[in-house]
Design an enzyme around this catalytic site. Sequence first.
Site, PDB file in Angstrom:
ATOM      1  N   HIS A  40       0.850  -1.198   0.000  1.00 35.98           N
ATOM      2  CA  HIS A  40       0.000   0.000   0.000  1.00 35.98           C
ATOM      3  C   HIS A  40       0.881   1.242   0.000  1.00 35.98           C
ATOM      4  CE1 HIS A  40      -2.246   3.123   2.531  1.00 35.98           C
ATOM      5  NE2 HIS A  40      -2.772   3.177   1.320  1.00 35.98           N
ATOM      6  N   SER A  41       0.586   2.191  -0.880  1.00 36.09           N
ATOM      7  CA  SER A  41       1.264   3.484  -0.934  1.00 36.09           C
ATOM      8  C   SER A  41       2.779   3.290  -1.075  1.00 36.09           C
ATOM      9  CB  SER A  41       0.897   4.307   0.307  1.00 36.09           C
ATOM     10  OG  SER A  41       1.317   5.639   0.167  1.00 36.09           O
TER      11      SER A  41
ATOM     12  N   GLY B 126     -10.443   6.899  -0.776  1.00 34.73           N
ATOM     13  CA  GLY B 126      -9.321   7.779  -1.019  1.00 34.73           C
ATOM     14  C   GLY B 126      -8.024   7.001  -0.941  1.00 34.73           C
ATOM     15  N   HIS B 127      -6.984   7.634  -0.356  1.00 39.77           N
ATOM     16  CA  HIS B 127      -5.669   7.004  -0.342  1.00 39.77           C
ATOM     17  C   HIS B 127      -5.603   5.804   0.600  1.00 39.77           C
ATOM     18  CE1 HIS B 127      -1.472   6.765  -1.286  1.00 39.77           C
ATOM     19  NE2 HIS B 127      -1.130   6.847  -0.013  1.00 39.77           N
ATOM     20  N   THR B 128      -6.374   5.827   1.672  1.00 34.99           N
ATOM     21  CA  THR B 128      -6.368   4.705   2.628  1.00 34.99           C
ATOM     22  C   THR B 128      -7.500   3.729   2.288  1.00 34.99           C
ATOM     23  OG1 THR B 128      -7.633   6.150   4.107  1.00 34.99           O
ATOM     24  CG2 THR B 128      -5.265   5.954   4.518  1.00 34.99           C
TER      25      THR B 128
END
Length: 298
Positions: free
Chosen positions: A138-139, A276-278
């Site tokens: 993730h990310s 969103g991003h999470t």
Amino acid sequence: MKFKKGLGDAMRKKLPIYTTPEGRAKYMAAYEAMFSLWPVPYDAIDVKTSYGSTHINVSGPGDGYPLVLLHGAGLSSTSWFTNIAALSANHRVYAVDAIGDAGKSVADRLMMKRADYAQWLREVFDGLNIERAYLLGHSYGGWLTLNMALAYPDRLRKIVLLAPAASIYPMSFLTKLGLRLPLKIRPSARSMFKMIASKGTVFEETFIHLMEMVTRYCLPATMFPTVYTDEELKQIDLPALLLIGAGEKIYNPKKAIDRAQRWMPDLTAEIIPNAGHTLNMEQPEIINARILDFLKSD
């Protein structure tokens, strides 16, 4: 990477990463509290590498196919609490604390280039006696996943990318600026996650408290994520799953997916609504289902 004067505290090249012993103790107490949210049994182990000791939280059946998880910047392995039950039902899941970042791993020396990160992760695989595994990031963990796929594709069976940082598409100016803010002027953890998550997302207070300890006391010694070239993406012929939230703030999700589809030979990609991003915390049931369907589709 060179930063402008006055920036760069959040992505620096200096050890140790905790500002004070007291700050480290407060962070570790918050880290341990996260396991009140971890819904399945786990074992905590440490693997020695040439870069230092890597801490890993392990769940799932011992004979399950290995699935290695790499968290986003500053989050630690405990951030998988919404996903671990589903992912570990049939897989042996190794949730890694990335070395040089927040968590329980302890770096003995800095990793200065991409080859260092790939070598570190290969040594983690060796220490866990993993010949080949699924790798999910993730990310920032997505950036590390692509880096491993380029360096040691023979150690991987499939890869999963959740909103990979940079990697596929340049991050926005405000995102880069936010990552480089000095400790004393960082926004609160609650404000930061409100900015990067979809509207109306409510995070667990235990998680917000952990992230508040990061914003106050932790300065990760990590390499800033970069965008991979067309040629590099073309080389990644492993089966890959890319999921990005429709409300992604660090870059344009459609443009990122379009570029990945243009260059990655064996890619399944999807934009996830109301995320969103999470995204793994915002839409865990959808994300877990997409991941598991992809992993079993041989």
